[in-house]
Design a protein around this motif. Structure first.
Motif, short mmCIF file in Angstrom:
data_model
loop_
_atom_site.label_atom_id
_atom_site.label_comp_id
_atom_site.label_asym_id
_atom_site.label_seq_id
_atom_site.Cartn_x
_atom_site.Cartn_y
_atom_site.Cartn_z
N ARG A 188 11.82 64.50 -67.89
CA ARG A 188 11.23 65.81 -68.17
C ARG A 188 11.10 66.66 -66.92
NH1 ARG A 188 6.08 66.92 -67.62
NH2 ARG A 188 6.09 68.05 -69.60
N HIS A 189 11.23 66.04 -65.75
CA HIS A 189 11.13 66.80 -64.50
C HIS A 189 12.48 67.34 -64.04
CE1 HIS A 189 7.50 64.03 -63.98
NE2 HIS A 189 7.01 65.25 -64.18
N LEU A 190 13.57 66.98 -64.73
CA LEU A 190 14.89 67.43 -64.30
C LEU A 190 15.01 68.95 -64.24
CD1 LEU A 190 17.64 65.09 -65.82
CD2 LEU A 190 17.30 65.72 -63.45
N PRO A 191 14.56 69.72 -65.24
CA PRO A 191 14.69 71.18 -65.12
C PRO A 191 14.02 71.73 -63.86
CG PRO A 191 14.15 70.57 -67.38
CD PRO A 191 14.02 69.33 -66.56
N ALA A 192 12.81 71.24 -63.54
CA ALA A 192 12.11 71.71 -62.35
C ALA A 192 12.83 71.27 -61.08
CB ALA A 192 10.67 71.23 -62.35
N LEU A 193 13.39 70.05 -61.09
CA LEU A 193 14.13 69.58 -59.92
C LEU A 193 15.36 70.44 -59.66
CD1 LEU A 193 13.93 65.71 -60.45
CD2 LEU A 193 12.99 66.98 -58.51
N LEU A 194 16.09 70.80 -60.73
CA LEU A 194 17.26 71.65 -60.55
C LEU A 194 16.85 73.04 -60.08
CD1 LEU A 194 19.32 70.63 -63.72
CD2 LEU A 194 19.69 69.93 -61.36
N ALA A 195 15.72 73.53 -60.60
CA ALA A 195 15.22 74.84 -60.13
C ALA A 195 14.80 74.75 -58.66
CB ALA A 195 14.04 75.29 -61.00
N LEU A 196 14.23 73.61 -58.27
CA LEU A 196 13.82 73.44 -56.87
C LEU A 196 15.04 73.43 -55.95
CD1 LEU A 196 11.67 72.91 -54.77
CD2 LEU A 196 11.78 70.47 -55.34
N THR A 197 16.12 72.78 -56.38
CA THR A 197 17.33 72.80 -55.54
C THR A 197 17.87 74.22 -55.40
OG1 THR A 197 18.72 72.30 -57.46
CG2 THR A 197 17.95 70.43 -56.14
N ASP A 198 17.78 75.01 -56.48
CA ASP A 198 18.21 76.41 -56.39
C ASP A 198 17.33 77.18 -55.40
OD1 ASP A 198 20.15 75.88 -58.23
OD2 ASP A 198 19.08 76.77 -59.94
N ALA A 199 16.01 76.88 -55.46
CA ALA A 199 15.09 77.57 -54.56
C ALA A 199 15.36 77.19 -53.10
CB ALA A 199 13.65 77.26 -54.95
N LEU A 200 15.67 75.92 -52.90
CA LEU A 200 15.96 75.49 -51.53
C LEU A 200 17.25 76.11 -51.01
CD1 LEU A 200 14.95 71.71 -51.75
CD2 LEU A 200 13.74 73.54 -50.56
N ARG A 201 18.26 76.25 -51.90
CA ARG A 201 19.50 76.91 -51.48
C ARG A 201 19.22 78.37 -51.11
NH1 ARG A 201 21.69 74.24 -56.08
NH2 ARG A 201 23.08 72.51 -55.51
N GLU A 202 18.37 79.02 -51.92
CA GLU A 202 18.04 80.43 -51.65
C GLU A 202 17.27 80.56 -50.33
OE1 GLU A 202 15.63 84.11 -53.82
OE2 GLU A 202 16.15 82.28 -54.95
N ASP A 203 16.39 79.58 -50.06
CA ASP A 203 15.63 79.60 -48.82
C ASP A 203 16.55 79.39 -47.62
OD1 ASP A 203 12.98 79.73 -47.54
OD2 ASP A 203 13.42 77.64 -46.97
N ALA A 261 16.75 72.84 -41.90
CA ALA A 261 16.94 71.40 -41.94
C ALA A 261 15.70 70.67 -41.48
CB ALA A 261 18.14 71.01 -41.08
N ALA A 262 15.02 71.21 -40.47
CA ALA A 262 13.81 70.58 -39.99
C ALA A 262 12.70 70.63 -41.02
CB ALA A 262 13.35 71.24 -38.68
N ARG A 263 12.70 71.69 -41.82
CA ARG A 263 11.61 71.89 -42.78
C ARG A 263 11.89 71.23 -44.13
NH1 ARG A 263 8.65 77.69 -43.71
NH2 ARG A 263 6.91 76.90 -45.00
N HIS A 264 13.14 71.38 -44.61
CA HIS A 264 13.44 70.92 -45.97
C HIS A 264 14.56 69.87 -46.04
CE1 HIS A 264 10.85 74.08 -47.33
NE2 HIS A 264 11.68 75.07 -46.95
N GLY A 265 15.13 69.48 -44.91
CA GLY A 265 16.27 68.56 -44.94
C GLY A 265 15.95 67.23 -45.62
N ALA A 266 14.81 66.66 -45.28
CA ALA A 266 14.45 65.36 -45.88
C ALA A 266 14.26 65.48 -47.39
CB ALA A 266 13.18 64.83 -45.22
N THR A 267 13.61 66.57 -47.82
CA THR A 267 13.41 66.79 -49.26
C THR A 267 14.75 66.94 -49.98
OG1 THR A 267 11.30 67.87 -48.81
CG2 THR A 267 12.33 68.29 -50.95
N TRP A 268 15.66 67.69 -49.37
CA TRP A 268 16.98 67.90 -49.98
C TRP A 268 17.75 66.56 -50.14
CZ3 TRP A 268 19.55 71.80 -52.26
CH2 TRP A 268 20.93 71.68 -52.40
N GLN A 269 17.67 65.74 -49.12
CA GLN A 269 18.35 64.45 -49.17
C GLN A 269 17.78 63.57 -50.29
OE1 GLN A 269 20.91 63.33 -47.54
NE2 GLN A 269 21.15 64.61 -45.74
#
Length: 606
Positions: A536-551, A561-569
């Motif tokens: 059920r968290h997949l939609p929010a996870l995909l939205a989060l990846t979009d937000a990280l790409r936009e950021d 990379a210093a701020r969000h690299g670990a989360t992205w990985q």
């Protein structure tokens, strides 16, 4: 030839000529110009003689006799009596058909493609499509063996050499029986086998009492015992004909013979049960040898014949288990074989057959044919194609198919059923399922196209897909290096959304990594041992990846990379690959829009 009897089998020396030996010709052409004669002698000793004087169109006799000799001779491809007879029948039908034409061909040169096509159409009128094509195939094989092929018309030569006119080896035949039908067949056969066993055992018991304790018998039983003793000694049926009409003699002989011997009507249930228990071809079962070897009273070793493998591999040794418990005598193949050996032992002593099958057939024509053996004979010694009246047996037992009609009985369908049931038992793993064939042969000729196997396979696939889907939907990922499972209460609350954060669930938000209520950024959840991720968290996870790409588009790459690299990985390598492509595609439709300021975590209000 040497004086030793001819024997066959692995490890046994073959009979060899004592001096120079010239084998008799397969085809005999009379010097007076008469019709040729083709003689067949199979490896099993069965013989046939085919005389062309029975056929019209003398101009074709010599060429087709030569071709028939090539096909059924020592180096030919048809080395069983049944196959040789089938070839001869094809020649016979073809000649009779040509003879009915207004201008029949008198020489091989006069044959045309229309004659072969007419033969196929004529066969279709009296038999199934498969049988008709099999007959045409036999005829074409003969024509390929005609001498001086250059005499054939060009179109005929092309037609004979083309593939596809005969039977398709991969063509799906009749399916096996359903589980209900097979169980009904085996119950009926088993009841008959038990009756045969008990009937002969009762006769043997009376015989032993007469021999050892005649005084304990009544007058009637002593008279019957005396007749049984004479039968056991001479093999000839002894009947008290007093008070019987002449027309009742035959039935009285038959009934008396049944007390000690297996009779013709017993063959049907015995063969049906043998086919269902062993899963062997009917031809193999009909040639079961009497010679065997007991292995520590736990198995019986028997050499079986399967001619479809070719001459080099026509024999194989099998070991059938023997059950020591008498109550399980009919459950083990080895025990059943020993039962067959036992109940037909007396008859076998008079018939002299090497087969385990031996019956009394001393009524009617059998009385003349088997006069020297007291009516005893090996039922399959002369030919395997003995009529078993399977349809009559099925009707007598009230066997009905799944469609409600009388069950169409065939031993080959029983074998196919056993192949299918074995494949099911091992989960469809063909190398483990094969009984008598290679995995490829089992699939092509026994399993492929069988509706019951297809239905079972569809059910297995459906269950597997459903199970995989349920497992995928029930996946709960523990993040932050946490070990162990999740309690059912926490799982249910997380599935209901009661523990949601931004794109995950928190198992214990009141006790963060430092022990106090959590006030970290939502992105810190992905490295926290309290974090859980469900489908059920997949939609929010995909939205989060979009937000990280936009950021990433708004920041310096190093800073991002210093701020969000670990989360992205963690999201792209550890979480998303755990869900199927179908789940991810479905989640795209429900993807929310996340504000970028949520990535910074909770903020104190002014």
């Amino acid at each position: 030839m040497s004086g030793d009897p001819a024997r066959v089998g692995r490890g046994r020396t073959a009979s060899v000529p004592a001096s120079f030996y010239q084998p008799p010709p397969t085809v005999e052409f009379p010097k007076d110009g008469g019709a040729p004669v083709v003689r067949f002698v199979g490896e099993d000793g069965r013989e046939c003689v085919f005389r062309f004087e029975e056929l019209p169109l003398e101009g074709l006799h010599r060429d087709f006799a030569h071709a028939l000799g090539e096909r059924i001779g020592p180096g030919g491809g048809r080395r069983t009596q049944r196959a040789a007879t089938s070839h001869w029948q094809s020649v016979k039908r073809f000649f009779l058909l040509l003879d009915q034409l207004s201008a029949p061909p008198r020489r091989v040169e006069g044959l045309r493609v229309r004659h072969l096509q007419r033969y196929l159409m004529t066969r279709r009128e009296t038999c199934s499509e498969k049988s008709a094509r099999k007959n045409l195939q036999d005829l074409l094989l003969l024509m390929r063996a005609l001498p001086r092929q250059d005499r054939l018309h060009r179109q005929v030569a092309d037609f004979v050499g083309q593939r596809g006119h005969g039977v398709d080896a991969q063509q799906v035949g009749q399916p096996g029986y359903s589980d209900r039908e097979f169980q009904a067949i085996m119950v009926a056969a088993r009841s008959d086998v038990v009756a045969i066993r008990d009937r002969i055992a009762a006769g043997e018991a009376l015989l032993q009492k007469f021999v050892h304790r005649p005084g304990s018998l009544s007058v009637a039983d002593r008279e019957q015992g005396a007749r049984l003793e004479a039968m056991a000694r001479t093999g000839r049926v002894q009947v008290d004909f007093r008070g019987l009409a002449v027309g009742e003699y035959s039935a009285a002989c038959y009934e008396q013979a049944r007390r000690l011997f297996v009779v013709a009507e017993d063959l049907t249930p015995l063969l049906v049960y043998a086919a269902g228990l062993t899963g062997r071809n009917p031809e193999t079962l009909k040639e079961l040898p009497a010679e065997h070897r007991l292995v520590e009273d736990r198995a019986v070793a028997v050499t079986l014949i399967k001619r479809r493998r070719g001459k080099a591999n026509s024999r194989t040794n099998v070991h059938w288990s023997v059950d020591a418990e008498p109550a399980r005598q009919l459950r083990a193949a080895g025990s059943f074989y020993l039962l067959l050996h036992q109940i037909m032992a007396r008859s076998r002593g008079f018939s002299g057959t090497a087969s385990v099958w031996s019956i009394w057939a001393g009524n009617g024509h059998g009385a003349v044919r088997n006069a020297s053996t007291g009516g005893h004979t090996g039922p399959f010694d002369a030919e395997l194609a003995r009529k078993l009246h399977l349809g009559r047996w099925a009707k007598a037992h009230g066997l009905a198919g799944d469609d409600g009609a009388t069950l169409q009985m065939k031993l080959t369908r029983i074998k196919k059923t056993v192949e299918a049931r074995t494949a099911k038992q091992v989960g469809g793993h063909l190398p483990s399922a094969r009984l008598t064939n290679t995995a490829e042969t089992s699939f092509a000729h026994y399993l492929r196209g069988d509706p019951f196997v297809t239905e079972w396979a569809a059910e297995v696939l459906t269950e597997a897909i459903t199970d995989a889907e349920q497992r995928a939907r029930a996946v709960v990922l523990r993040l932050g290096g946490a070990d162990g499972g999740v309690g059912e209460d926490v799982r249910q609350r997380a599935a209901a959304g009661e523990l949601d954060t931004l794109a995950a669930a928190c198992a214990d938000i009141e006790h963060g990594p430092d022990g106090d209520p959590c006030r970290e950024s939502f992105l810190a959840c992905f490295s926290c041992p309290n974090a859980l991720v469900l489908e059920r968290h997949l939609p929010a996870l995909l939205a989060l990846t979009d937000a990280l790409r936009e950021d990433l588009q708004r920041r310096d790459a190093g800073q991002w990379a210093a701020r969000h690299g670990a989360t992205w990985q963690i999201i792209t390598r550890d979480i998303l690959p755990r869900f199927s492509p179908a789940q991810r595609v479905a989640a795209v439709e429900a993807k929310p829009v996340l504000p970028l300021d949520l990535l910074d975590g909770p903020k104190e209000q002014p």
